[in-house]
Design an enzyme around this catalytic site. Sequence first.
Site, PDB file in Angstrom:
ATOM      1  N   GLY A 101       0.784  -1.229   0.000  1.00  0.00           N
ATOM      2  CA  GLY A 101       0.000   0.000   0.000  1.00  0.00           C
ATOM      3  C   GLY A 101       0.814   1.276   0.000  1.00  0.00           C
ATOM      4  O   GLY A 101       0.265   2.362   0.035  1.00  0.00           O
ATOM      5  N   MET A 103       2.996   2.370  -2.291  1.00  0.00           N
ATOM      6  CA  MET A 103       3.185   3.026  -3.586  1.00  0.00           C
ATOM      7  C   MET A 103       1.901   2.951  -4.409  1.00  0.00           C
ATOM      8  O   MET A 103       0.883   2.452  -3.956  1.00  0.00           O
ATOM      9  CB  MET A 103       4.362   2.383  -4.298  1.00  0.00           C
ATOM     10  N   ARG A 336       3.595 -14.238  -3.017  1.00  0.00           N
ATOM     11  CA  ARG A 336       4.833 -13.824  -2.348  1.00  0.00           C
ATOM     12  C   ARG A 336       4.903 -14.535  -0.999  1.00  0.00           C
ATOM     13  O   ARG A 336       3.888 -15.020  -0.499  1.00  0.00           O
ATOM     14  CB  ARG A 336       4.873 -12.309  -2.152  1.00  0.00           C
ATOM     15  N   SER A 762      36.666  -6.098  22.882  1.00  0.00           N
ATOM     16  CA  SER A 762      35.226  -6.016  22.731  1.00  0.00           C
ATOM     17  C   SER A 762      34.944  -4.708  21.996  1.00  0.00           C
ATOM     18  O   SER A 762      35.301  -3.633  22.464  1.00  0.00           O
ATOM     19  CB  SER A 762      34.554  -6.032  24.097  1.00  0.00           C
ATOM     20  N   CYS A 829      30.033  -5.453  22.010  1.00  0.00           N
ATOM     21  CA  CYS A 829      29.119  -5.196  23.110  1.00  0.00           C
ATOM     22  C   CYS A 829      28.353  -3.898  22.941  1.00  0.00           C
ATOM     23  O   CYS A 829      27.695  -3.431  23.848  1.00  0.00           O
ATOM     24  CB  CYS A 829      29.846  -5.239  24.458  1.00  0.00           C
TER      25      CYS A 829
END
Lengths: 873, 873
Positions: A101, A103, A336, A762, A829
Amino acid sequence: MTKYVYLFKEGNASMRNLLGGKGAGLAEMTRLGLPVPRGFTITTEACNRYYEDNETIAPEIESEVFATLAKMEEITGKKLGDMKNPLLVSVRSGARASMPGMMDTILNLGLTDKVVEVVAELTNNPRFAWDSYRRFISMFGDVAMHVDKSHFDAAMDEVKAARGVKGDLELNAEDMKEVAQKMKAVYQQQLGKPFPQDPKEQLLTAVKAVFESWNNERAIYYRHMHDIPSSWGTAVNIQEMVYGNMGETSGTGVAFTRNPATGQAGIFGEYLMNAQGEDVVAGIRTPFPITHMAEQMPECYAQFKEIAATLEKHYGDMQDMEFTIERGKLFMLQTRNGKRTAFAALQVAADMVKEGLVTKERALMQIDPSSLDTLLHPNFDQEALKAAKSIAKGLPASPGAASGGIVFSAEEAFEVTQSGAKVVLVRTETSPEDIVGMNVSEGILTVRGGMTSHAAVVARGMGKCCVSGCAEVSINAEAETMTIGDKVFKKGDWISLDGATGCVYDGAIATKPASLTGNFATIMQWADEIRELGIRTNADTPKDAKVARELGAEGIGLVRTEHMFFAEDRIFAFRKMIVAKTVEERRKALAELLPIQQGDFEGIFEAMKGLPVTVRLLDPPLHEFLPQAEEDIVELAKALNITVDSLKTTIHDLHELNPMLGHRGCRLAVTYPEIAEMQTTAIINAALKVSTPEQPMVAEIMIPLVCDIKELQFVKRVIVKTADKIIKESGKSLKYKVGTMIEIPRAALTADEIATEADFFSFGTNDLTQMTYGLSRDDAGKILECYYNEAIFESDPTAHLDTKGVGQLMRIATEKARAVKPEIKLGVCGEHGGDPASISFVNTLGFNYVSCSPYRVPIARLAAAQATISQKK
Amino acid sequence: MTKYVYLFKEGNASMRNLLGGKGAGLAEMTRLGLPVPRGFTITTEACNRYYEDNETIAPEIESEVFATLAKMEEITGKKLGDMKNPLLVSVRSGARASMPGMMDTILNLGLTDKVVEVVAELTNNPRFAWDSYRRFISMFGDVAMHVDKSHFDAAMDEVKAARGVKGDLELNAEDMKEVAQKMKAVYQQQLGKPFPQDPKEQLLTAVKAVFESWNNERAIYYRHMHDIPSSWGTAVNIQEMVYGNMGETSGTGVAFTRNPATGQAGIFGEYLMNAQGEDVVAGIRTPFPITHMAEQMPECYAQFKEIAATLEKHYGDMQDMEFTIERGKLFMLQTRNGKRTAFAALQVAADMVKEGLVTKERALMQIDPSSLDTLLHPNFDQEALKAAKSIAKGLPASPGAASGGIVFSAEEAFEVTQSGAKVVLVRTETSPEDIVGMNVSEGILTVRGGMTSHAAVVARGMGKCCVSGCAEVSINAEAETMTIGDKVFKKGDWISLDGATGCVYDGAIATKPASLTGNFATIMQWADEIRELGIRTNADTPKDAKVARELGAEGIGLVRTEHMFFAEDRIFAFRKMIVAKTVEERRKALAELLPIQQGDFEGIFEAMKGLPVTVRLLDPPLHEFLPQAEEDIVELAKALNITVDSLKTTIHDLHELNPMLGHRGCRLAVTYPEIAEMQTTAIINAALKVSTPEQPMVAEIMIPLVCDIKELQFVKRVIVKTADKIIKESGKSLKYKVGTMIEIPRAALTADEIATEADFFSFGTNDLTQMTYGLSRDDAGKILECYYNEAIFESDPTAHLDTKGVGQLMRIATEKARAVKPEIKLGVCGEHGGDPASISFVNTLGFNYVSCSPYRVPIARLAAAQATISQKK
């Protein structure tokens, strides 16, 4: 030369990027010999070319379109604008990813003043012909020429009023003709030129309109929400019209091969007889369940069931299909992979493996990891629910539990939630314009529309609770009230929705944590079998640690030691430390903090017993811990027994122009080594206390914000000296590791030096992203909106790892570090640690683990498995 | 196995890094057959090893030292601690770069209670023997054992008082013996152990003390000031003692092969008879000019002159030598390239080329580019000087003009200048402890000391004005006054110094710009012939542009368009632009700014006519232009005709947590394209006006703070659209370029994309450094001091380009950009553009130009030539 236009029969499912999802689906169904109206697709590359050429269609593309149209005309035997056998077509968008919906679509193209007469004669149905023409004029005027739809609606209303009728169906052929004429007049009046009578001109204008719609506001918003790059572009599908509104043997419908809300096997969908496709999706009329078709159109139903089974098997995934029956003949208009709720996704995946339709790997790939989030959030407490009074029942369009104040428009939803309020959006029906408002609402309640209405589809996509088609609700838009039975609800009154049952409740209802057994457990187990990345969590409390462990965390990747200090009972001691003027004063204040901090670590270590825990030394700038308001300063000064002026001086001295780039991270430990000593003491003492020979504790001490190896060496010396002394004195044995965060570009660039001193890296991708972009997350707000609108940024780089820039630094760091220390442990992290796209990227770098917030652990487990699967291909 | 100890005869000049400057010089002189007291050098690597081994001397180094000592003993026939022919040695530091007086020296080592008697007998000079012993005890106690020198001085004073004498020379042998005994007692009392009687123990302790002195506070400060890495370490030189204080045929001196203040050819220096070397350097006695030696010691003088000529020729540079004459025999104790003023450096370079001693390239390499700075700064206005009253005259120790308030201690100089005040430091003599205070003073005036005294040497090194040996000045330290003639000057009274004449003036004197002809012009011409880098300037006004052009700038690399807006008459219009609520309001305010900005550009373009000018679009965050104080806000609100609340809201909205990473740079142009339009209009209009067919103007428009190619594309579109329209309308032809700054890490990392849209890159190394380090220059102050002390940072990365991290990004960007666009123009416009080390680095990257502040242009020209010369090698 680039080929920009493909007949359906020239394409296939693998050409999704070029033909868009719809185009590839139509091509594949054509290839499979299914009944598909003939047509062709203009590629996504043509769309990009359109924008490159300053929003014009290049001559070579234009001629290719018309050359292909000629082929289509030959195949169909019909011709655009022909006076004997005119071709009418639909012009539809179709991007690589489904954007329902968002386009534009134009139907009935090819009708002109003359062609409409031919159609009337050929169909022997003048009313149908004129109805189609007026629909086309209005749609073309609205979509392609941006004339406000209300002008066309007014023309319709005038005729209805003149005839004294209310419904469209009460208008006859002559009336419809009048409507069409009036609409043409509106067109002329609004645009200063007549409605185009050349079908080829109509076609080019429509194609252009679809290209343009790729960059309309709601499409941009949708892309941004779903991380769809603007560079993908949309394809345009030109397809022979078939009509579901040609009488009682015609109809149109939408169906899934399985239930998209629950995952239950079996065809699930809705249809309307004598209607056009848009009528089902828009939710204006409440349709029949698809099973009803078995009685009404048994042959078509049987054929459709067979096609559905074929498609599901062929695609190895649940399908979402659109079809039209024109005078008893079934046509497939779309297939689809169906959007589904997380709950349904797990069910479908588990079932399809059981049914032998797909492998575990393939089944895992079907599930959107981010959607799992909705399963982890609390549902209504069943006891509270029993006590609550269900005041209405609609369709269970999208599961979940929502409580909030009523709002009646999307704009209002947006406004009200800006201040943090929770709302439930109540609408007769939703339209694509409502998408922003839907996204900020807790849940959506609609009066009309079925399980496949706009509201239902979009809500499921968002993982948002939705009850649709709740006819018991009556909305008075003007008075801003809704009535259920005899109770009138005003704007702001609280209601609750249960998306799993469709029940609506008066007031708020208590919630409780989700249960994660059954399919959830099965799928997670499969993911764990496959994934290579370790999954840790970022947790600062024993409670968070426990939750994360239950959700599958294999350790803690980040304990932020400062969060603890913000608690009411600690902040005072911490502030004493900050205002200390000498090392001795500071040590004294730190001594007070030591037992508190040690206690925290004991709790966390206990909760994670047997698993590794990474503790980061104090990171934020100290000024964050001091008050800013005058009265708070006075109070604190009194409590600290210092003068207000002295405290103000301290606060002033700690003020920084750019605190993110200031006195924080390991810079605190370098300038005040006694802080690092205290923290090390707390960590090591806690580890000694919790560690047992059977479950030895391995504390990992992490030094933040390093930009040079010498900083790391300095702080590491402090840590090792302190830790080794304590361990020696304890007489026990204890292993610990010292590593660093890589969150400053220079640390990544000099990782070959830094790695020589670090047991682990990290990556703090939050700060690394901000510094690499030169963009502070806290200040980016004003800029980002504009950047999205101009398609400069596709997504917030602090949400999805920027693999091009930040990722390049991570790759440089990884390669340099491994070159000098192949065994170095690498993790993430930052908040990207819980983002599937980012997880996929770090999997390509061969990281050891990602660490994310507790509730994202399951998402990370699945995303890590998907990364392994897709990268093995 | 690493060799840590070298006999002088084993080394040579090329081993400077290993043996230090002094060690390499002694080795080279030994190799040349010059009279050098024998000895050996412990390498800089041994020093580094000392620190690696936690400040201990490794056993293998210790044994190598004693093995080499044994060889030295064999060569000299003397032996440490021997009772017949005892060896006495000096232990001196000697780093790779000269750090005069910063580290420790111990003389007369080897003396013990027993050896002193042997020396008394051998020299037949008991007074000399005991004098040497007491000097050694005091020096060893102070330097190696950190006993405060005042304790030893007290012992001396006691004996003097008892004898009723004032000068050291009045004490006889017995007295000196008593002094030595008392000093030994002081040693015992202060340290709780006797003065060591084992010469080998003395030696190791002394070596250790020299190593330790590498990290004393003043050495760290000096290194930091001169960018000497702490990783270089110091060597230690152990050398047979020779004595200049053995009577009237003994002496000691310091000399240069040319005048270090003026560069004039001919031996220049000073000496003292019957004195030790330290007496000359410390400036306690005012020495004779070296030419006087021709009469006093003609043979020695002739020999010395010959040696000096040999050394200058051999090294191809002006030499700074130390020598001692022991009973008529000349010994060379040091030779090194002499420190000199910038003025002298130019003279020496020009002369040595003329004399055929060195090539132009070699001559250019002798000049420290940074020192040129002192030549560019204003000198006293000669008219003003004539009118001024010279109140005293000392030695013209270091040229320059200084005016400031009097301070009497280095600490005071530091304190007073913190608030921005200017001071002249007045001291009886300076010592290494004064270095910080000297650095912050405008000039230095000393009562004692010659042209080679500590004050003179250090001031010349700093390019700081110094008048030394001004005996007319009498300081009353207690009263904090100084008297010249009958005028008493108090602390804070202003005086002026002319370092070129040695004159001292009462009050402040006006200055005028320096003249840059003669040698300066010659040297610059040579540099221009050789260098490959273009030199541009950063200039925001026609005046700056003119100055820079006169100093040799070949264009402007950076016009900051915001600096103009801060002027009184513009800020109001600019503020109107900022508080505008709509695009229309903003455009209106911008229209007011347009003619002003255009006028500025016309002036700058005119001043640079014929040369390229790069103009950067608005860069800083807008809040910088708004007031913060309540009263200013009220005033501005009134002037703008808006409410105070409304203005406060705007100010509040513009506030950012980390403005450096916020809404600034091209982000302003993306969110407010109308600003970029106005600026482009002003630039193009100005260029059209100034440009002529003979001297076409090429404006280069630079977009700041780009992090993604799409930002550049967006802003470039605005610029090109605006510029092309104006040019077309003008009917003239005008070329312009559009480029970008590379100042965000991500821009460097994605340079291959960005280069496709940019005509040029200018590296904004200020911001790039701050973001790469995650360290804000404005907030780094508190951290840096600690980082220097801990040797984590060697220098401020915003002053000298960090080639390892930031430079790596620049290299990445350069390679990526040139790969896609080999012709792209690359430059630097950060402050590093005027820093020689940074210039050398960008020369290795093959950049096209550097851009620096006007007064650094000559520095950059020379540094660029040096970079080319040294990189060709």
